[in-house]
Design an enzyme around this catalytic site. Structure first.
Site, PDB file in Angstrom:
ATOM      1  N   GLU A 224       5.665 -46.957 -18.372  1.00 16.30           N
ATOM      2  CA  GLU A 224       6.255 -45.625 -17.910  1.00 16.30           C
ATOM      3  C   GLU A 224       5.837 -45.525 -16.358  1.00 16.30           C
ATOM      4  O   GLU A 224       5.232 -44.596 -16.165  1.00 16.30           O
ATOM      5  CB  GLU A 224       6.064 -44.525 -18.764  1.00 16.30           C
ATOM      6  N   GLU A 327       8.471 -45.706 -28.010  1.00 15.16           N
ATOM      7  CA  GLU A 327       7.992 -44.259 -28.304  1.00 15.16           C
ATOM      8  C   GLU A 327       8.970 -43.712 -28.597  1.00 15.16           C
ATOM      9  O   GLU A 327      10.372 -43.437 -28.286  1.00 15.16           O
ATOM     10  CB  GLU A 327       7.104 -44.031 -26.906  1.00 15.16           C
TER      11      GLU A 327
END
Length: 411
Positions: A224, A327
């Site tokens: 991320e 995720e």
């Protein structure tokens, strides 16, 4: 999950990714080769081992408080407050108890086949500057966890979750919170790129030379990063290609056979999952490159705030070919999660359907890895796979999503 430029090479890479049942390991002493084994996997079904090596206070509240870290919200500031020696002591106790062999055994027993292990660059302690504050001594505990994965036949992904200088603003998962607009993340410099590259080289060597790592088949170069802007462009141009090249160069130096090389994972391109642009843009090749999509419906503000709308959207989702959803969770929008319709107490039946709808959809791609395995100090199981299983929300067989899914009624 696999990212390639032509359909044929995608199919070849996919076969390498999930159907290998033996690979070669080069022992540290350079002696004769031994077999390294990977489970045969058709769909990834897994969990993240969150808060093992980078603790996030929001779902490890009791542990964080017991470590003496209450009032701090990242590892850097707690280590600084405790002092290095004390911090090393309390972190070693955490590493020793947060994920145990019993956890890995249970993960296997309930039908999961994969774990994603978030780590910080500071696990290679020689990369840490004198004015940085991170716990020391984590490597033996990583060695032990992947050894348990080997013992129970669990595929493992090692993920560079916390980069030098931190790669994303306002995030506990980086290990050191930088605040956008005040003191923004510092990762996007040539010096910090180089530290991350040295970490990836070092980890590549360890995976190929340490016998505990024989079911580790993938290395994620960065979790991320920032979304868009000059830093994202610079990263795609000046970090991603070097990460790919340096990992493969380290393998070439060890004479690793092509079929035995690691899969190299990047965040999925902008417009589909993550807004950092297309990681393929400057890569010298896409062979052995993978995508990681993070799909949190709780952050999708386009979804109407009804149960039907959430299920409908979950059933529509398709991350595309050659992608794992690295995720996801059972949460809904923060404005809804405590309302009578969506509160977790008493809504177990609906959340079971919500889990199944998402899991089934993600298995249209290459599978899924839930965030996260366990929590403490938190009653809400919507982010906590182990607790959700105990609550009867997630079934004890992870392979039953299609049978339980309500999608046939919504699509």
């Amino acid at each position: 999950m696999i990212l390639t430029k032509v359909a044929l090479s995608m199919l070849v890479a996919m076969a390498q990714a999930w159907t290998l049942d033996s690979r070669e390991l080069i022992p540290e002493d350079g002696s004769s080769l031994t077999k390294r084994w990977l489970p045969k996997v058709s769909k990834v079904r897994g969990v993240n081992l969150g808060s093992q090596f980078i603790i996030e206070e929001w779902f490890a509240k009791d542990s964080w408080k017991n470590m003496g870290c209450y009032g701090w919200y990242d590892e850097w500031n707690c280590v600084k407050a405790l002092g290095q020696a004390k911090a090393d002591e309390v972190w070693k106790n955490h590493w020793n108890t947060w994920i145990t062999e019993a956890d890995i055994k249970q993960i296997k027993e309930i039908g999961l086949n994969t774990v994603r292990i978030p780590v910080g660059f500071w696990m290679r302690e020689s990369l840490v500057y004198a004015n940085e504050y991170y716990p020391r001594g984590g490597l033996p505990y990583l060695d032990r966890i992947v050894g348990w994965c080997k013992k129970y036949g669990v595929y493992a992904i090692i993920d560079l979750h916390g980069a030098p200088g931190s790669q994303s603003p306002n995030e506990e998962f980086t290990g050191h919170i930088y605040y956008q607009g005040v003191n923004p993340p510092q990762f996007y410099t040539s010096a910090n790129y180089e530290r991350a590259l040295k970490f990836l080289e070092w980890m590549t060597n360890r995976i190929h030379t340490n016998g505990n790592y024989t079911t580790v088949g993938m290395l994620q170069v960065l979790n991320e990063p920032v979304r868009g802007g000059v830093n994202a462009t610079d990263m795609r141009k000046n970090f991603y290609p070097k990460a790919y090249e340096r990992i493969q160069a380290a393998e070439a130096k060890l004479n690793i056979a092509k079929a035995d090389r690691l899969h190299i994972q990047f965040m999925k391109p902008q417009g589909t999952s993550w807004g950092s642009g297309d990681p393929r843009e400057f890569l010298p090749s896409t062979e052995m490159a993978f995508f990681d999509a993070h799909r949190y419906l709780s952050f999708d503000n386009r979804i109407e705030g009804t149960k039907k709308a959430y299920i409908t959207q979950a059933c529509k989702d398709n991350m595309g070919t050659n992608v794992t959803v690295g995720e996801w969770s059972l949460s809904v929008n923060s404005t809804l999660k405590n309302t009578p319709e969506f509160k977790y107490q008493g809504q177990e039946t609906w959340y079971r359907a919500y889990w199944a709808a998402q899991a089934e959809s993600f298995e249209r791609s290459n599978g899924w890895i839930f965030w996260t395995w366990k929590c403490d100090g938190v009653e809400d199981w919507r982010w906590c796979y182990k607790q959700a299983v105990e609550a009867g929300v997630i079934p004890k067989d992870a392979g039953t999503a299609a049978a339980l899914s309500p999608c046939s009624r919504y699509t």
